[in-house]
Write an enzyme that holds these catalytic residues in place. Sequence first.
Site, PDB file in Angstrom:
ATOM      1  N   CYS A 127       0.844  -1.202   0.000  1.00  0.00           N
ATOM      2  CA  CYS A 127       0.000   0.000   0.000  1.00  0.00           C
ATOM      3  C   CYS A 127       0.878   1.250   0.000  1.00  0.00           C
ATOM      4  CB  CYS A 127      -0.926   0.016   1.212  1.00  0.00           C
ATOM      5  SG  CYS A 127      -0.017  -0.007   2.779  1.00  0.00           S
ATOM      6  N   CYS A 149      42.785 -11.354 -23.051  1.00  0.00           N
ATOM      7  CA  CYS A 149      43.738 -10.810 -22.083  1.00  0.00           C
ATOM      8  C   CYS A 149      43.002 -10.098 -20.957  1.00  0.00           C
ATOM      9  CB  CYS A 149      44.714  -9.850 -22.758  1.00  0.00           C
ATOM     10  SG  CYS A 149      43.910  -8.393 -23.458  1.00  0.00           S
ATOM     11  N   ASP A 187      36.264 -25.542  17.920  1.00  0.00           N
ATOM     12  CA  ASP A 187      35.156 -25.985  18.754  1.00  0.00           C
ATOM     13  C   ASP A 187      35.530 -27.384  19.266  1.00  0.00           C
ATOM     14  OD1 ASP A 187      32.447 -26.319  19.771  1.00  0.00           O
ATOM     15  OD2 ASP A 187      32.150 -27.656  18.059  1.00  0.00           O
ATOM     16  N   ASP A 233      31.312 -27.012  13.707  1.00  0.00           N
ATOM     17  CA  ASP A 233      30.406 -27.865  12.936  1.00  0.00           C
ATOM     18  C   ASP A 233      28.938 -27.659  13.259  1.00  0.00           C
ATOM     19  OD1 ASP A 233      30.487 -29.012  15.507  1.00  0.00           O
ATOM     20  OD2 ASP A 233      29.885 -30.954  14.696  1.00  0.00           O
TER      21      ASP A 233
END
Length: 797
Positions: A16, A82, A485, A685
């Site tokens: 709107c 190139c 971790d 992970d």
Amino acid sequence: MSESTTFDLPIAGMTCASCAGRVERALSKVIGATAVSVNLATEQARVQAPSDSLPALMDAVQRAGYSVPQQTLELSIDGMTCASCVGRVERALAKVPGVKSVSVNLANERAHLELLGQVDPQTLIGAVTKAGYSARVWEVEHPQTDNQQQRLQRERWALLAAIALALPLVLPMLLQPFGVHWMLPAWVQFALATPVQFVFGARFYVAAWKAVRAGAGNMDLLVALGTSAGYGLSVYEWTTAAGRMPHLYFEASAVVIALVLLGKYLESRAKRQTASAIRALEALRPERAIQVIDGREQEVAISALRLNDLVMVKPGERFPVDGEVVEGQSHADEALISGESLPVPKQPGDKVTGGAINGEGRLLVRTLALGAETVLARIIRLVEDAQAAKAPIQKLVDKVSQVFVPVVLLIALATLVGWWLYGAPLETALINAVAVLVIACPCALGLATPTAIMAGTGVAAHHGILIKDAEALERAHEVSAVVFDKTGTLTSGTPRIAHLSAIEGDEAALLQMAGALQRGSEHPLAKAVLDACAERGLTVADVSDSQSLTGRGIAGSLDGRRLALGNRRLLEESGLNAGPLADSASAWETEGRTLSWLIEQSPEPRVLGLFAFGDTLKPGALQAVQRLSARNISSHLLTGDNRGSAKVVAQALGIKDVHAEVLPADKAATVAALKKTGVVAMVGDGINDAPALAAADIGIAMGGGTDVAMHAAGITLMRGDPRLVPAALEISRKTYAKIRQNLFWAFVYNLIGLPLAAFGFLNPVLAGAAMALSSVSVVSNALLLKTWKPKDPEDDR
């Protein structure tokens, strides 16, 4: 502040006029934004703002509760020769409305575009065509390997024909050192050189004309100007000789074209080798599968399969889909997908990956992923994205290439005028200018970075290391700290028996009794007990009257005795204490272990033994930390687990810096603090590791982890082997070293060659040979990366 530009942003979500007003107000608040207008009918916003304001504008739209639709597109570009061609194509595409960013790769001849909203591909193709090149939409599922092979075949025949015609022209020059003074008649030289110049050298004229028409220059323009000058000078000398023997340069123009064609052919062959990793992965896709319907087997195309369909995979065949084994036992060779050298056992319930090779048994597999959603398709996309990406160092090359050809043309003009003013004959001045034009090689500059990236990411993918971020590739050689971790990264993530103690000293009997109680249970600790029994070859009897003790453990009857296995609460409810096992229990609890007590409840209550469960180190974790330490890279442990279990793991691996009991939200802050001391790589992970992976200079996601972690990381390891972490840093370091070597030689060729040619120390033939050699040497140097392989675990012993 950067110069102002007009942005036309597609806006999604407006419904709107108040939505349009909210977007307009949000955009107006961006620093430097002026003339903001939002059209609800077209769902577009037009903003005048600094040219580097696009991220801020998109962020403002998002904060207002709307979005700017985005998509990516790959175009295959033909005709680039190139680095200056690359720049021209990028500038042409960047001017198309809706193009957010564009990256053109000379080595794989493709353009990677990020687009805002819906942009008609034909508009993009038209922009490329207007710049003097041709383009088509790149189809990932249908690579143009046949077209490439046909083009290489045509180049080979053109090269052989050009050499056959040029060889007689250069033969007199080769015979002179042996005292043979002989020269072909002028008309014969003309007849041999003309087809080379205008038939086999036509490609240079066509490309040069397109470049000039687009208001730019490239390598083809230099070759066309140089060889045309030599050819034209020879024709002039021949037609004005008036009875004397003219000094002709037909051999120079013909041999230069032949040498350049040789260089382009060798370059094309080498570029195909840099893309061999992608072709090897694509070759793993079977085209057909054996579908099983109501017990009947029928061969169908892969495209005909749907999710949850059953397929039969015979011994020696490749798995056609990602799926789950429903029936049968076998092994799978996943070497080309994950880099895992040993066959992986497969039985009902195990996952299989499309493209892997089935071993000795027939397997019935339920389809879980197809097409673009398979692991193999995702790997190919990651490698292609990495090979299409530009390393930050490439920005320097792009800036140099934009001015390279105009500078060479000025040097050639200065050489011509300088020699003429010096008093040299016009032909000498012209030949030296031709040598300047011929030796200049923007090809080597353009190929230096992308060929190294393609070769490095390709060989890394072959060994299970997916490098999807060119910036991570470039920064990896600077890493000074690696943050690991714990659970699932350095440890297996599944509990195992770390310690056990039997009061009567018979550990085997203790395990058998515990195994009997846990038989049939799906609890992780039960699996740890049963695995330990299996490893020792112990038989496990059945118990009767098995009873689950909620929140405490399990109980059952065995050979007339009532046994129970559970936690300290069970021990206390039985009216027992730790007794002689108290010291062991206290020490193991300090390590962060989970304790389970085996109790005999009747006929006489007593403690039989104690189990301590804990996460175990992954094979290779210690070697990974040691290899990093050998390169003066410090290792850190970052975990949400308790300090005791973290300390045990750190001591076992020799990690001194431990950050334990860190909440997921604080992991990123810990990594950010470490970045103040150097370049940091984060290895994780899980979902809770994603913020830390994104916060690190280099994020490394372990295989088997969550999609969120892999998306946040610049490097993904297809196997959960910690030794791949130092291997990933090593191949990244070697790839970056190749980039630097290639750029060094590309610049040196020109820094040395251009002055030598300008001062008359190089004739056009030698200049052409040097130019061809520069491109070939750069690509060949990058191909040396294909011999890399991760360090053998035996080397650490």
